[in-house]
Design a protein around this motif. Structure first.
Motif, PDB file in Angstrom:
ATOM      1  N   LEU A   1      64.246  63.372  -3.677  1.00 37.79           N
ATOM      2  CA  LEU A   1      63.067  62.580  -3.345  1.00 37.79           C
ATOM      3  C   LEU A   1      61.780  63.346  -3.644  1.00 37.79           C
ATOM      4  CD1 LEU A   1      64.223  60.940   0.003  1.00 37.79           C
ATOM      5  CD2 LEU A   1      64.170  59.934  -2.269  1.00 37.79           C
TER       6      LEU A   1
ATOM      7  N   GLN B   1      58.968  61.963  -6.237  1.00 35.79           N
ATOM      8  CA  GLN B   1      57.554  61.787  -5.882  1.00 35.79           C
ATOM      9  C   GLN B   1      56.652  62.495  -6.890  1.00 35.79           C
ATOM     10  OE1 GLN B   1      57.697  63.293  -1.804  1.00 35.79           O
ATOM     11  NE2 GLN B   1      57.105  61.271  -1.070  1.00 35.79           N
TER      12      GLN B   1
ATOM     13  N   THR C   1      59.131  56.929  -4.052  1.00 32.44           N
ATOM     14  CA  THR C   1      60.435  57.516  -4.381  1.00 32.44           C
ATOM     15  C   THR C   1      61.304  56.540  -5.174  1.00 32.44           C
ATOM     16  OG1 THR C   1      61.359  56.799  -2.247  1.00 32.44           O
ATOM     17  CG2 THR C   1      60.393  58.998  -2.349  1.00 32.44           C
TER      18      THR C   1
END
Length: 478
Positions: free
Chosen positions: A351, A355, A307
């Motif tokens: 996040l 990713q 992240t």
């Protein structure tokens, strides 16, 4: 009613004030707040090496101060009011920031462009210690050092001069080569720190009429944009506004490009600033356009390699200072619990997208600007602290026990604030304190400590680093 006035010991109080958590770069930044308030267009900082006679000077071309105003500014707890756009707060910054680095503070100022009249005052800790009185010295023309008044020859403004730099050059050999290198390194650190903290003022984004120019030993400070908005493949997510304590807080998330998508290696390296990429993810918190926290998830998440492309601007104004619990040095901020709950869903969304980009995936069902997409019922909790007793309920909250937010600076401040207790980064589950799972260098140190039976000693070292050298602790992943 019988009363008695009890006047504090000036000698003891002034020496106690020296330990409020400033380091060199944050102390200088605190003084620039005053220059911004004085409508300065330019601030010139000079760090001069001369052994025991070394000095630091902060000179601006702002409105200046009268002699009465200088005397009031040197009072402990200045009797002045602050409006909603002021960067100051407590009326202590000039004294506490300066005395944290030096034992002699001098201030000179000029208010009239048509007159060369300069007022000057000095606060000398040697004098205060000797007399045990909070007295300042009015400097006559013959008593004023040339370096104090020289910047005021051609314009109005204020000059702050630090001498007797005992907290900067605290080695037994202040004339050694190490001392000169130390001041050179401080100048380099200061350039980056000011470009980060006052980046919006330098670039002209701040809500003031004209940009601010800052120089350090003649070098013009360049603004540092943590969101690399000049990179073609940076991805802004939809901004959000939240009402907290009667005021508004604005969130603007960004997903930065992966290294392969940056315009070049130099741009990628610049985006990490002076720390590693992992420690740069998280919230960049701005108070009245001044950055007061640079990265870290404020104990909402832990840093994770997958992240590291996630960064978010979180902005508020001084009317919410009490809710955010700003400290004197403006280096520590605590997210209001009401705001934490509102941030859970957009942070999880940020996040998730970070990713995907890290892994090279395509954009999924993340809402685009102008469109609102309801978050999933159980949003992924990427980077969520885990440990014994934790439970992922999809809301980002630990249902097995109350989450106790830490009062210190989460994840790293713009000034490297100091955690307030030894449980920094921990959370409470039931009756146990559980630290987030370490990674990188911190994990390697923990494994090595376990192998040699020194886990308890490592915990003491970790807590001491968090207290005394927070930047080093953050670089290690603590």
């Amino acid at each position: 009613m019988k009363t008695e006035e009890i006047i504090p010991s000036a000698a003891r109080l002034t020496n106690s004030m020296r330990d409020l958590g400033y380091d060199f770069v944050t102390a200088v930044a605190d003084l620039i707040d005053n220059s911004v308030a004085a409508k300065a267009r330019r601030v010139n900082i000079t760090i001069h090496f001369a052994g025991t006679d070394s000095w630091v000077r902060i000179a601006d071309d702002g409105d200046g101060m009268t002699g009465v105003s200088i005397s009031e500014a040197m009072r402990l707890g200045t009797a002045r009011s602050y409006d909603n756009a002021d960067l100051g707060k407590f009326g202590l910054g000039l004294k506490t920031a300066s005395l944290s680095q030096c034992r002699r503070l001098s201030v000179a100022s000029r208010t009239d462009r048509n007159r060369a009249h300069v007022e000057a005052r000095c606060l000398d800790l040697e004098h205060v210690t000797e007399t045990d009185r909070w007295e300042i010295i009015h400097l006559s023309r013959l008593e004023r050092p040339e370096v104090l008044t020289a910047p005021l020859r051609s314009s109005t403004g204020t000059v702050v001069l630090w001498e007797n730099l005992d907290r900067v050059l605290n080695h037994r050999d202040p004339w050694g080569g190490w001392a000169q290198r130390l001041l050179l390194n401080l100048a380099e650190r200061l350039e980056f720190h000011l470009g980060m903290v006052f980046g919006r003022f330098i670039s002209g984004e701040a809500s003031r009429k004209r940009p601010l120019t800052i120089t350090v030993n003649g070098n013009v400070v360049e603004p540092w944009d943590p969101f690399v908005r000049d990179e073609p493949k940076v991805e802004p997510l939809p901004p959000r506004e939240f009402e907290v304590g009667g005021g508004l807080v604005r969130l603007q998330p960004f997903v930065l490009p992966a290294q392969r998508d940056f315009s070049g290696d130099a741009a990628w390296k610049k985006a990490s600033g002076t720390r590693q990429w992992n420690s740069r993810q998280g919230f960049y918190i701005y108070r009245a356009d001044r950055m007061i926290q640079s990265g870290g998830w404020s104990w909402m998440r832990t840093a994770d390699e997958h992240t590291k492309l996630a960064r978010a601007a979180l902005e508020f104004w001084p009317d919410l200072d009490n809710e955010f619990q700003i400290n004197i040095s403006k280096m520590r901020v605590k997210l209001p619990e009401e705001l934490r709950e509102k941030l859970d869903a957009p942070v999880a969304q940020l996040l998730k997208r970070a990713q995907e980009k890290y892994r090279g995936g395509e954009r999924s069902s993340v809402s685009r600007p102008g469109r609102r997409t309801a978050p999933p019922a159980n949003p992924p909790q990427a980077g969520k602290p885990s440990g014994p007793g934790s439970a992922d309920t999809g809301s980002g909250r630990d249902r097995s026990g109350p989450v106790v937010p830490h009062p210190g600076t989460p994840g790293g401040t713009a000034g490297g604030g100091t955690p307030a207790t030894s449980t920094a980064g921990s959370r409470r589950t039931g009756t146990r304190i559980v630290d987030p799972e370490p990674s990188g260098a911190a994990a390697a140190l923990q494994r090595a400590a376990g192998r040699v039976g020194q886990t308890a000693a490592l915990a003491l070292i970790r807590d001491e680093l968090r207290r005394s050298e927070p930047e080093a602790a953050r670089d290690l992943g603590w």
